[in-house]
Design a protein around this motif. Structure first.
Motif, PDB file in Angstrom:
ATOM      1  N   SER A  33     -62.328 -27.350  60.113  1.00  0.00           N
ATOM      2  CA  SER A  33     -61.279 -26.366  60.410  1.00  0.00           C
ATOM      3  C   SER A  33     -59.967 -26.729  59.735  1.00  0.00           C
ATOM      4  O   SER A  33     -59.099 -25.880  59.559  1.00  0.00           O
ATOM      5  N   GLY A  34     -59.800 -27.999  59.361  1.00  0.00           N
ATOM      6  CA  GLY A  34     -58.682 -28.444  58.551  1.00  0.00           C
ATOM      7  C   GLY A  34     -57.312 -28.096  59.095  1.00  0.00           C
ATOM      8  O   GLY A  34     -57.061 -28.143  60.299  1.00  0.00           O
ATOM      9  N   VAL A  35     -56.411 -27.723  58.189  1.00  0.00           N
ATOM     10  CA  VAL A  35     -55.022 -27.447  58.541  1.00  0.00           C
ATOM     11  C   VAL A  35     -54.943 -26.252  59.479  1.00  0.00           C
ATOM     12  O   VAL A  35     -54.160 -26.245  60.432  1.00  0.00           O
ATOM     13  N   ARG A  36     -55.768 -25.250  59.235  1.00  0.00           N
ATOM     14  CA  ARG A  36     -55.736 -24.079  60.103  1.00  0.00           C
ATOM     15  C   ARG A  36     -56.173 -24.427  61.521  1.00  0.00           C
ATOM     16  O   ARG A  36     -55.644 -23.881  62.491  1.00  0.00           O
ATOM     17  N   GLY A  37     -57.112 -25.330  61.636  1.00  0.00           N
ATOM     18  CA  GLY A  37     -57.519 -25.791  62.961  1.00  0.00           C
ATOM     19  C   GLY A  37     -56.394 -26.519  63.667  1.00  0.00           C
ATOM     20  O   GLY A  37     -56.199 -26.349  64.885  1.00  0.00           O
ATOM     21  N   ILE A  38     -55.640 -27.333  62.927  1.00  0.00           N
ATOM     22  CA  ILE A  38     -54.485 -28.030  63.499  1.00  0.00           C
ATOM     23  C   ILE A  38     -53.457 -27.014  63.987  1.00  0.00           C
ATOM     24  O   ILE A  38     -52.912 -27.129  65.092  1.00  0.00           O
ATOM     25  N   LEU A  39     -53.184 -26.000  63.185  1.00  0.00           N
ATOM     26  CA  LEU A  39     -52.211 -24.982  63.572  1.00  0.00           C
ATOM     27  C   LEU A  39     -52.639 -24.261  64.846  1.00  0.00           C
ATOM     28  O   LEU A  39     -51.838 -24.086  65.769  1.00  0.00           O
ATOM     29  N   ARG A  40     -53.894 -23.845  64.907  1.00  0.00           N
ATOM     30  CA  ARG A  40     -54.372 -23.163  66.116  1.00  0.00           C
ATOM     31  C   ARG A  40     -54.330 -24.081  67.314  1.00  0.00           C
ATOM     32  O   ARG A  40     -54.006 -23.667  68.433  1.00  0.00           O
ATOM     33  N   HIS A  41     -54.657 -25.349  67.100  1.00  0.00           N
ATOM     34  CA  HIS A  41     -54.703 -26.334  68.177  1.00  0.00           C
ATOM     35  C   HIS A  41     -53.307 -26.582  68.753  1.00  0.00           C
ATOM     36  O   HIS A  41     -53.118 -26.650  69.975  1.00  0.00           O
ATOM     37  N   LEU A  42     -52.312 -26.710  67.872  1.00  0.00           N
ATOM     38  CA  LEU A  42     -50.944 -26.988  68.312  1.00  0.00           C
ATOM     39  C   LEU A  42     -50.211 -25.720  68.743  1.00  0.00           C
ATOM     40  O   LEU A  42     -49.305 -25.775  69.579  1.00  0.00           O
ATOM     41  N   GLY A  43     -50.550 -24.599  68.139  1.00  0.00           N
ATOM     42  CA  GLY A  43     -49.917 -23.337  68.506  1.00  0.00           C
ATOM     43  C   GLY A  43     -48.569 -23.096  67.883  1.00  0.00           C
ATOM     44  O   GLY A  43     -48.096 -21.956  67.847  1.00  0.00           O
ATOM     45  N   ALA A  44     -47.923 -24.126  67.366  1.00  0.00           N
ATOM     46  CA  ALA A  44     -46.620 -23.989  66.710  1.00  0.00           C
ATOM     47  C   ALA A  44     -46.359 -25.246  65.887  1.00  0.00           C
ATOM     48  O   ALA A  44     -46.554 -26.362  66.383  1.00  0.00           O
ATOM     49  N   ILE A  45     -45.938 -25.063  64.645  1.00  0.00           N
ATOM     50  CA  ILE A  45     -45.560 -26.186  63.775  1.00  0.00           C
ATOM     51  C   ILE A  45     -44.166 -25.903  63.261  1.00  0.00           C
ATOM     52  O   ILE A  45     -43.928 -24.895  62.586  1.00  0.00           O
ATOM     53  N   GLN A  46     -43.242 -26.804  63.586  1.00  0.00           N
ATOM     54  CA  GLN A  46     -41.831 -26.557  63.297  1.00  0.00           C
ATOM     55  C   GLN A  46     -41.522 -26.712  61.816  1.00  0.00           C
ATOM     56  O   GLN A  46     -42.041 -27.595  61.131  1.00  0.00           O
ATOM     57  N   LEU A  47     -40.653 -25.827  61.336  1.00  0.00           N
ATOM     58  CA  LEU A  47     -40.136 -25.894  59.968  1.00  0.00           C
ATOM     59  C   LEU A  47     -38.772 -26.560  59.963  1.00  0.00           C
ATOM     60  O   LEU A  47     -38.023 -26.451  60.931  1.00  0.00           O
ATOM     61  N   ASP A  48     -38.459 -27.234  58.873  1.00  0.00           N
ATOM     62  CA  ASP A  48     -37.112 -27.787  58.723  1.00  0.00           C
ATOM     63  C   ASP A  48     -36.826 -27.975  57.237  1.00  0.00           C
ATOM     64  O   ASP A  48     -37.740 -28.211  56.438  1.00  0.00           O
ATOM     65  N   THR A  49     -35.552 -27.881  56.890  1.00  0.00           N
ATOM     66  CA  THR A  49     -35.154 -27.952  55.478  1.00  0.00           C
ATOM     67  C   THR A  49     -35.272 -29.357  54.898  1.00  0.00           C
ATOM     68  O   THR A  49     -35.396 -29.511  53.675  1.00  0.00           O
ATOM     69  N   ILE A  50     -35.197 -30.399  55.742  1.00  0.00           N
ATOM     70  CA  ILE A  50     -35.180 -31.770  55.230  1.00  0.00           C
ATOM     71  C   ILE A  50     -36.521 -32.105  54.581  1.00  0.00           C
ATOM     72  O   ILE A  50     -37.581 -31.850  55.141  1.00  0.00           O
ATOM     73  N   SER A  51     -36.467 -32.700  53.400  1.00  0.00           N
ATOM     74  CA  SER A  51     -37.668 -33.164  52.719  1.00  0.00           C
ATOM     75  C   SER A  51     -37.413 -34.572  52.192  1.00  0.00           C
ATOM     76  O   SER A  51     -36.582 -34.759  51.306  1.00  0.00           O
ATOM     77  N   VAL A  52     -38.095 -35.538  52.753  1.00  0.00           N
ATOM     78  CA  VAL A  52     -37.981 -36.924  52.299  1.00  0.00           C
ATOM     79  C   VAL A  52     -39.304 -37.297  51.629  1.00  0.00           C
ATOM     80  O   VAL A  52     -39.438 -37.262  50.419  1.00  0.00           O
ATOM     81  N   LEU A  53     -40.312 -37.638  52.433  1.00  0.00           N
ATOM     82  CA  LEU A  53     -41.657 -37.782  51.864  1.00  0.00           C
ATOM     83  C   LEU A  53     -42.244 -36.407  51.558  1.00  0.00           C
ATOM     84  O   LEU A  53     -42.893 -36.183  50.548  1.00  0.00           O
ATOM     85  N   ALA A  54     -42.036 -35.501  52.489  1.00  0.00           N
ATOM     86  CA  ALA A  54     -42.481 -34.113  52.377  1.00  0.00           C
ATOM     87  C   ALA A  54     -41.751 -33.353  53.470  1.00  0.00           C
ATOM     88  O   ALA A  54     -41.056 -33.937  54.298  1.00  0.00           O
ATOM     89  N   ARG A  55     -41.917 -32.033  53.499  1.00  0.00           N
ATOM     90  CA  ARG A  55     -41.303 -31.264  54.573  1.00  0.00           C
ATOM     91  C   ARG A  55     -42.120 -31.421  55.852  1.00  0.00           C
ATOM     92  O   ARG A  55     -43.304 -31.734  55.823  1.00  0.00           O
ATOM     93  N   SER A  56     -41.460 -31.164  56.973  1.00  0.00           N
ATOM     94  CA  SER A  56     -42.080 -31.439  58.260  1.00  0.00           C
ATOM     95  C   SER A  56     -43.379 -30.678  58.472  1.00  0.00           C
ATOM     96  O   SER A  56     -44.344 -31.212  59.024  1.00  0.00           O
ATOM     97  N   HIS A  57     -43.450 -29.428  58.012  1.00  0.00           N
ATOM     98  CA  HIS A  57     -44.676 -28.652  58.238  1.00  0.00           C
ATOM     99  C   HIS A  57     -45.848 -29.193  57.417  1.00  0.00           C
ATOM    100  O   HIS A  57     -47.002 -28.874  57.700  1.00  0.00           O
ATOM    101  N   GLU A  58     -45.568 -30.021  56.408  1.00  0.00           N
ATOM    102  CA  GLU A  58     -46.614 -30.727  55.680  1.00  0.00           C
ATOM    103  C   GLU A  58     -46.975 -32.034  56.384  1.00  0.00           C
ATOM    104  O   GLU A  58     -48.139 -32.446  56.419  1.00  0.00           O
ATOM    105  N   LEU A  59     -45.975 -32.682  56.950  1.00  0.00           N
ATOM    106  CA  LEU A  59     -46.193 -33.969  57.619  1.00  0.00           C
ATOM    107  C   LEU A  59     -47.042 -33.840  58.882  1.00  0.00           C
ATOM    108  O   LEU A  59     -47.779 -34.760  59.237  1.00  0.00           O
TER     109      LEU A  59
END
Length: 390
Positions: A33-59
């Motif tokens: 189910s991969g990333v989509r499974g994670i999204l459904r499982h968590l129900g919400a993934i926060q976005l933020d402008t800061i990118s250090v290693l990567a942006r938060s929705h990637e982390l």
């Protein structure tokens, strides 16, 4: 609200493990189910402008799945209108199936009497007309995002399209170079979901139930915070949400749990990983302190001279505990641990492992450790990290 009799008494350790499993950090992840499974499982993934290693929705999916490709992450979110962006815990990516559940919030925005930005006459209708004929479009393509270089000085078209997004007439269907791509909801949202038929009570009941399942176990405040509901909104529906009352050792407040989470004890492999400060496991400070005994504060918006742990200090999860934090950076293909806090010598291997995996994920071939709160542990950490990157 009268507090119901707890149906189960949980130790603090049991609650912590239930939370970790609910958030996807215990047991092998469902890679099919991969990333989509994670999204459904968590129900919400926060976005933020800061990118250090990567942006938060990637982390967030990285922390659970490991080194999943960053293009894969973006495609999983946005292809085939699998998700939409809306105001939940903050600006979040949400599974498209949750579109009906936010009808209560869309109605509230439509009935809002005052706004921070004035909407010039005729601009709203013009934006909708342009999207209908030309969309999907960015704010720039709609006529420009800002009137001046000031961050909050939006153009009329930007005010209009953001208002339309809040109303639910427009959807953000993708982020491209961090710019929102807008389209009409009637075109982007599947027809069986494109309705506002659920009344406010039913929306809240479903969101409270979903939040409880994503948290595993939580207090009234925890559950309310997940989608930024009011406490009284939670009180009004929690009895019908499917969650059950429990007591948790040391919490000092009534709690509710997903009944499925109580059926079997959490078992399986623990993830060792760096966490985004915006990860839903730790995004609420009081809950993080209660569950993990770990105080964390994002210092990106704190004056540099007042920072304790660094600009984007990322907690390190290992063995189901938070064992330290790292403020990372990248210099070419070198991952730099600018500042590291360790929970004693035993944390060295775990922090090194988390750093090595993160370095590989962002295509770094080398790593450098600068400051460690316990100076004598700097060299052991650096040596272990060099060994892992080999």
């Amino acid at each position: 609200m009268t507090t119901p009799r707890p149906l189960a008494d949980l130790s603090a350790d049991e609650a912590r493990r239930i939370v970790l499993r609910a958030q996807g950090f215990i047991g092998a992840p469902d890679r099919r189910s991969g990333v989509r499974g994670i999204l459904r499982h968590l129900g919400a993934i926060q976005l933020d402008t800061i990118s250090v290693l990567a942006r938060s929705h990637e982390l967030v999916p990285y922390a659970r799945l490991g080194a999943v490709g960053r293009r894969t992450v973006e495609d999983a979110y946005w292809q085939d209108t699998h998700s939409f962006e809306y105001w939940s815990h903050a600006a979040c990516i949400l599974p498209i199936e949750e579109w009906p559940h936010f009808a209560f919030r869309r109605r509230a925005y439509r009935n809002r009497p005052q706004w921070n930005h004035d909407l010039p006459d005729g601009v709203y209708d013009q934006v909708i007309k342009q999207l209908r004929s030309e969309g999907p479009l960015t704010a720039t393509e709609l006529g420009g995002a800002k009137k001046t270089n000031d961050w909050w000085d939006w153009s009329g078209s930007k005010v209009a399209v953001e208002r339309a997004l809040m109303y639910g007439e427009v959807v953000c269907v993708e982020r491209r170079g961090w710019k929102r791509i807008y389209d009409l909801a009637e075109r982007a949202v599947p027809g069986d979901l494109l309705h506002d038929e659920l009344d406010d009570t039913e929306c809240l009941r479903r969101l409270v139930g979903l939040a409880g399942r994503s948290l595993g176990v939580g207090t009234r405040a925890d559950i309310a915070d997940y989608h930024r509901l009011k406490g009284e909104q939670v009180d009004a529906v929690i009895a019908e949400s499917g969650l059950v009352p429990v007591s948790v050792e040391g919490w000092g407040k009534p709690a509710w749990a997903d009944p499925a989470a109580l059926e079997t004890p959490p078992r399986g492999r623990h993830r060792t990983t760096l966490l985004s400060p915006f990860d839903s496991l730790i995004w609420e400070r009081a809950r993080t302190e209660r569950i993990f005994g770990f105080t964390h504060r994002l210092e990106a918006y704190v004056p540099k001279q007042k920072r304790i742990h660094g600009y984007f200090a990322m907690p390190v999860l290992a063995g189901g505990r938070l064992v330290g934090r790292v403020d990372p950076a990248r210099e070419g293909r070198t991952l730099v641990a600018k500042q590291v806090t360790l929970d004693g010598p035993k944390a060295v291997p775990a922090v090194a492992q988390a750093l090595a995996e993160a370095a590989t994920w962002v295509d770094c071939t080398d790593a450098r450790v600068e400051r460690v709160d316990t100076p004598e542990l700097r060299e052991p950490l650096a040596q272990e990290l060099a060994r892992l990157l080999g």
